[in-house]
Structures are given as C-alpha cells and as structure tokens.
Write an enzyme that holds these catalytic residues in place. Structure first.
Site, short mmCIF file in Angstrom:
data_model
loop_
_atom_site.label_atom_id
_atom_site.label_comp_id
_atom_site.label_asym_id
_atom_site.label_seq_id
_atom_site.Cartn_x
_atom_site.Cartn_y
_atom_site.Cartn_z
N CYS A 247 33.63 58.22 -25.98
CA CYS A 247 34.65 59.26 -25.37
C CYS A 247 34.96 60.32 -26.25
CB CYS A 247 35.83 58.22 -25.24
SG CYS A 247 36.79 57.81 -26.61
N HIS A 295 41.18 55.96 -26.47
CA HIS A 295 40.48 56.42 -25.56
C HIS A 295 40.88 57.93 -25.03
CE1 HIS A 295 37.24 56.22 -22.54
NE2 HIS A 295 37.91 56.60 -21.65
N HIS A 307 34.82 61.13 -18.22
CA HIS A 307 34.91 60.41 -19.44
C HIS A 307 33.78 59.61 -19.70
CE1 HIS A 307 36.80 56.41 -18.14
NE2 HIS A 307 35.98 56.82 -17.21
#
Length: 332
Positions: A247, A295, A307
């Site tokens: 990420c 995240h 993402h």
C-alpha cells in the site's frame, strides 16, 4: 415673405425634436447594453459530461475499427505464411525444370554438333535430315523422356503459381485494408486525444480509473495517472514497483513520478503531508485507515481510491468506506 423662407421659430422645432429623439434612443441603447439586453449571447463551454459523451461516441467508432483491424491483420499473417510455404515448394520445382531443360539443350547441342548415333543412322538418312522439321522430330524422339519430365514439373508448378497468384492478390487487398483501418484508427484516436485535451485542468481521465474531477495540482494529477496505471499489478509485501506494490509502496511510487519523495511507511507518510479535513479532501490526497494508520490509498474523489489492498488482491479502485478512515494528508 418669399415662399422659400420660413419663420425662425418654425424652422428650429422639427430639427430639435429629431436631435432629442436621437439622444433618447442613444441613452436607451446604452442602458440596454449595460443591462446585457443587446449583448451577443455568450458561447458556453461544453461541460465535462458533454466532453465525455463525445469521447464515448468516438470510442464506439474506434473499438469496432480496432477489432476489424485485428481480424484483417490475423488473416494477413495466415496468408503470408501460406504464401511463404508455396514459395518453398516452387523453388525445387523451378530447379528441376531448369535442370531438365538443360538436359534437353545438351541433347540438342550434341545432335547438331556431333550428329546422330549409329543406331539412328538409317532413320536419319531415310528421314532426310537436311530439313529442320525432320531434325526436330528426331530430336523430340531422343528427348521424349525429358519432355515428359519437364511437362509434369511445369504442370505442378503452374498449379502452385496459380495458387500463389490468388494468395498474392488476397495479401495485397488485405494489406490495403489493414493500412486503411490503421489510418482510420489513428484519426479517431487523434480525435479522442483532442477531446481529452479540452477537459479542464482540474479533470483527469486516468488509465484504468474513472474520470477524476477537482484535481488541485499538477503533482496530484501526475500521482493519480501513475497510480491508476498500476491497476491490476500484484500486491507484494515490501514492493515499491514498478510491477508490484504494497500500500505505501504504491503511494510512494505515484508521488515519486510527480517529483515528491515519500517514505515507504504509512506512519511516516502521515507526517509528510499536510492535514486535510475530510470535507476538503481532493483527488490526489492520501487517505489513511485504522487508528494505527496501517493502510493508505490515493484518493480519487467521490469516496473512491486506488490502492494496493492485500496479498491475493491486485492494485484496484475501491470505496474508502469499507475500512475505518483515519484521515487525509496532502503531499507536497
């Protein structure tokens, strides 16, 4: 009083009325222009939705053209392969024909230079060999086998030649079709690019992502385009591109393309950007999740982001609402 002269009072009145009327009309016209009543109607620029609709119409023409181009190109490849195969078959036949004709030529030379063999002497004498017709008849008897061989080869070669001629004609037609379709494809593609350039600077149509509106900077524009190009790339823990990402590796890679350095760690990226309230979040901002910020994604607007989700799921576009949002940061 002479008929061509008038009293001064009467001569001045009509002219004065005309001048007063003219001044009044001028004032009314000026007021109307000021109020926008007589102004030319302004030409409204097409909206983003109208431009997208035009692009969609162009794409409707382009996609069938591309598929037709692919079909013709595939057929052309097959026929070119067939033609090359026939060429290979014709080559030895041509050589055999040449060798057989050489043997016939050698036989003819020997006949005319050395004369006939003894066993054909009587035939040649009785056949009056001083005439060309009779000499050719004898030569034909001597070379009958070679003639048959040449005739057989020529028949087979003629078959291949006829087949190849048809193929060559088809290849020529298909090559022209391919070139015409390629030119048409190029023309439509150019029109799509022209339409895309008419979009406002705040609008981006990135590859693999929906149209993005409200982009606040060129850096955000570049980061969005870069991140969206990675859609479909695999998630790999610790990867920062160019073919796989985690990420924070994806957001780092996207902003690196825009000339902005980010650390490959979500906690650091949180501190490297300017805090933005959710109500003011714009496409290109980083959106973080969970209380420990483990995240991060690149915000696209309309509660969407691009993402790298997790192992087993590639880079993708998703809603930001399926995880608890911790906040937004604006790099740069």
């Amino acid at each position: 009083m002479p008929p061509h002269r008038h009293a001064p009072g009467r001569s001045a009145r009509p002219g004065g009325l005309r001048r007063a009327a003219h001044r009044l009309l001028t004032l009314v016209a000026a007021a109307a222009v000021g109020a926008g009543l007589l102004a030319a109607p302004a030409h409204a620029e097409p909206s983003v939705e109208e431009i997208e609709a035009q692009i969609d119409r162009q794409w409707e023409q382009l996609e069938p053209t591309i598929e037709q181009y692919n079909k013709v190109r595939a057929q052309l490849k097959v026929n070119q392969k067939k033609s090359a195969g026939l060429e290979k078959k014709i080559e030895p036949l041509a050589l055999q024909t040449e060798l057989a004709m050489t043997r016939v030529g050698d036989l003819a030379s020997r006949y005319y230079i050395s004369g006939p063999s003894q066993d054909l002497g009587a035939l040649l004498i009785s056949a009056k060999p001083d005439t060309l017709t009779e000499q050719l008849t004898i030569l034909d008897r001597l070379a009958r086998q070679e003639h048959k061989q040449v005739e057989g080869i020529l028949k087979v070669r003629a078959k291949y030649d006829a087949e190849k001629e048809k193929l060559d004609g088809l290849i020529e037609t298909q090559t022209k079709q391919k070139d015409d379709l390629a030119a048409k494809k190029k023309s439509i593609d150019a029109e799509i690019k022209r339409l895309e350039k008419t979009l406002p600077k705040s609008v981006v149509m990135p590859e693999n992502c929906p149209t993005v509106k409200g982009v606040v900077s060129e850096a955000a524009r570049t980061a969005i385009q870069t991140a969206c190009k990675q859609v479909g790339d695999p998630y790999v823990w610790g990867a920062t591109g160019p073919n796989s990402f985690d990420c924070s590796g994806l957001t780092q890679y996207a902003y690196k393309a825009a000339g902005i350095g980010l650390t490959h760690f979500t906690g650091a990226q949180w501190n490297e950007g300017k805090a933005i309230p959710r109500s003011e979040a714009r496409p290109g901002d980083l959106v973080f999740f969970f209380s420990d910020l483990h995240h991060v994604g690149l915000y696209l607007g309309n509660d969407q982001m691009v993402h790298a989700p997790r192992a087993g799921k590639p880079v993708q576009v998703a809603s930001i609402n399926y995880m608890p949002v911790a906040g937004f940061r604006r790099p740069g």
